[in-house]
Write an enzyme that holds these catalytic residues in place. Sequence first.
Site, mmCIF file in Angstrom:
data_model
loop_
_atom_site.group_PDB
_atom_site.id
_atom_site.type_symbol
_atom_site.label_atom_id
_atom_site.label_comp_id
_atom_site.label_asym_id
_atom_site.label_seq_id
_atom_site.Cartn_x
_atom_site.Cartn_y
_atom_site.Cartn_z
ATOM 1 N N LYS A 168 -5.225 -10.320 -7.157
ATOM 2 C CA LYS A 168 -6.329 -10.580 -6.242
ATOM 3 C C LYS A 168 -7.560 -9.739 -6.608
ATOM 4 O O LYS A 168 -7.412 -8.599 -7.033
ATOM 5 C CB LYS A 168 -5.876 -10.213 -4.826
ATOM 6 C CG LYS A 168 -6.721 -10.801 -3.730
ATOM 7 C CD LYS A 168 -6.197 -10.379 -2.369
ATOM 8 C CE LYS A 168 -7.216 -9.517 -1.683
ATOM 9 N NZ LYS A 168 -6.918 -9.196 -0.305
ATOM 10 N N LYS B 295 -11.770 -4.917 -4.701
ATOM 11 C CA LYS B 295 -12.509 -3.665 -4.511
ATOM 12 C C LYS B 295 -12.114 -2.523 -5.450
ATOM 13 O O LYS B 295 -12.489 -1.392 -5.220
ATOM 14 C CB LYS B 295 -12.344 -3.133 -3.080
ATOM 15 C CG LYS B 295 -12.855 -4.036 -1.974
ATOM 16 C CD LYS B 295 -12.548 -3.428 -0.614
ATOM 17 C CE LYS B 295 -13.030 -4.257 0.554
ATOM 18 N NZ LYS B 295 -12.512 -3.808 1.835
ATOM 19 N N LYS C 220 0.824 -1.216 0.000
ATOM 20 C CA LYS C 220 0.000 0.000 0.000
ATOM 21 C C LYS C 220 0.853 1.259 0.000
ATOM 22 O O LYS C 220 0.484 2.259 -0.611
ATOM 23 C CB LYS C 220 -0.957 0.008 1.199
ATOM 24 C CG LYS C 220 -1.829 -1.240 1.259
ATOM 25 C CD LYS C 220 -3.293 -0.966 1.315
ATOM 26 C CE LYS C 220 -4.047 -2.112 0.661
ATOM 27 N NZ LYS C 220 -5.272 -2.518 1.227
HETATM 28 P P1 AMP Z 1 -10.559 -6.509 2.993
HETATM 29 O O1 AMP Z 1 -11.422 -6.386 1.802
HETATM 30 O O2 AMP Z 1 -9.112 -6.437 2.627
HETATM 31 O O3 AMP Z 1 -10.956 -5.656 4.150
HETATM 32 O O4 AMP Z 1 -10.759 -7.999 3.475
HETATM 33 C C1 AMP Z 1 -11.841 -8.450 4.240
HETATM 34 C C2 AMP Z 1 -11.787 -9.943 4.337
HETATM 35 O O5 AMP Z 1 -12.040 -10.531 3.055
HETATM 36 C C3 AMP Z 1 -10.412 -10.487 4.760
HETATM 37 O O6 AMP Z 1 -10.578 -11.629 5.562
HETATM 38 C C4 AMP Z 1 -9.764 -10.807 3.442
HETATM 39 O O7 AMP Z 1 -8.731 -11.741 3.565
HETATM 40 C C5 AMP Z 1 -10.945 -11.329 2.635
HETATM 41 N N1 AMP Z 1 -10.713 -11.117 1.198
HETATM 42 C C6 AMP Z 1 -10.550 -9.933 0.570
HETATM 43 N N2 AMP Z 1 -10.352 -10.097 -0.746
HETATM 44 C C7 AMP Z 1 -10.369 -11.444 -0.968
HETATM 45 C C8 AMP Z 1 -10.209 -12.276 -2.133
HETATM 46 N N3 AMP Z 1 -9.990 -11.760 -3.334
HETATM 47 N N4 AMP Z 1 -10.290 -13.608 -1.972
HETATM 48 C C9 AMP Z 1 -10.514 -14.144 -0.761
HETATM 49 N N5 AMP Z 1 -10.676 -13.428 0.372
HETATM 50 C C10 AMP Z 1 -10.609 -12.093 0.281
#
Ligand code: AMP
Length: 325
Positions: A194, A197, A111
């Site tokens: 990955k 968002k 980041k």
């Molecule tokens: P975040 O969107 O980074 O706040 O992630 C929230 C939760 O979703 C965390 O447990 C991440 O590890 C999971 N997560 C986010 N993106 C992915 C993805 N592409 N595949 C699997 N898990 C995800």
Amino acid sequence: MERILSGIKPTGQLTLGNYIGALKNFKAFQEQGECFIFIADLHALTLPIEPETLRTNSRDIAAFYLAAGLDPNKCNIFLQSHVSAHAELNAIMQNYLYMGELSRMTQFKDKSQKLNKEKIGLGLFAYPVLMASDIVLYDATIVPVGDDQIQHVELTRDLVKRFNNRYGDILIMPKAVVTKVGARIMSLSDPTKKMSKSDPKGDIFLKDDINVMRKKIMSAVTDSEAIVKFDRENKPGISNLLTIYASLKGISIEDAEKEFEGANYGTFKRAVADAVIAEIEPFQKRYFEYLNSGYVDEVLEKGAKRAREISNATLKRVHDAVGLL
Ligand code: AMP
Ligand code: TRP
């Protein structure tokens, strides 16, 4: 009894990756012990975000939690910022994690790389301190996360060891639990990245129209081999679709491969789209019902009340241990 804790930060539109890697799994955990599932809104401030976006996303996640089957009677759903112990423990724990180890965190490196060096917020650097505080405040034993967050939970374990060595058995040792299938869903337009968002073409957003979802899946990047087989290295696109399919159907990758032996990519993609829609369409319906009901605020208030009880007790233990009067 187990204590389960996890959170999602309200930084953007949630994707199918969040659903498969996080949301979908939370429901099963609430049968295993007392569950604390929160919205990491303080963490969302570690990168620039519009106030209105933060507000909308925070309420969205609360409604998504409910739509995913979290039951406020078994699971405390709350906003991190509503429970002041998070910020208070953070102020203490920042003295027990070191700048060297924080600078080695992959998420920080990723980041901060994209930012002007002079303008990296301290909060982004100290992100894992707040996350460790989140975890130990609830004496969490189980922390369900996607694989990108394992490193932060490992650092929390180091902190617990360090703190307890110094002060005695004050903090409980947590463990990261990662779902086997679906720990990492990749972008549909670039399956080496990955799903996260930020890429409207390659991400399936949980609020996307069902027809848009189908279109995105049908045009997912694959390869020219025309064999449905799991091979992350050489066939990242097909492997990703197999992962999505298998995790939504609750079957192994091998069984999914068998199901599509001899099938062409069109047929396979259609089946993946059907599986996604069968799961997400009713989920979306529940989400909209919750969002428009006022029930969300009630749930958040009740969750914060219980969260304050538990976290204030831990905070008191830590105050006593370190010598704060
Ligand atoms: P975040 O969107 O980074 O706040 O992630 C929230 C939760 O979703 C965390 O447990 C991440 O590890 C999971 N997560 C986010 N993106 C992915 C993805 N592409 N595949 C699997 N898990 C995800
Ligand atoms: N850092 C997590 C993520 O980006 C969100 C989070 C904050 C979290 N605090 C937590 C997850 C505590 C588990 C436990 O996904």
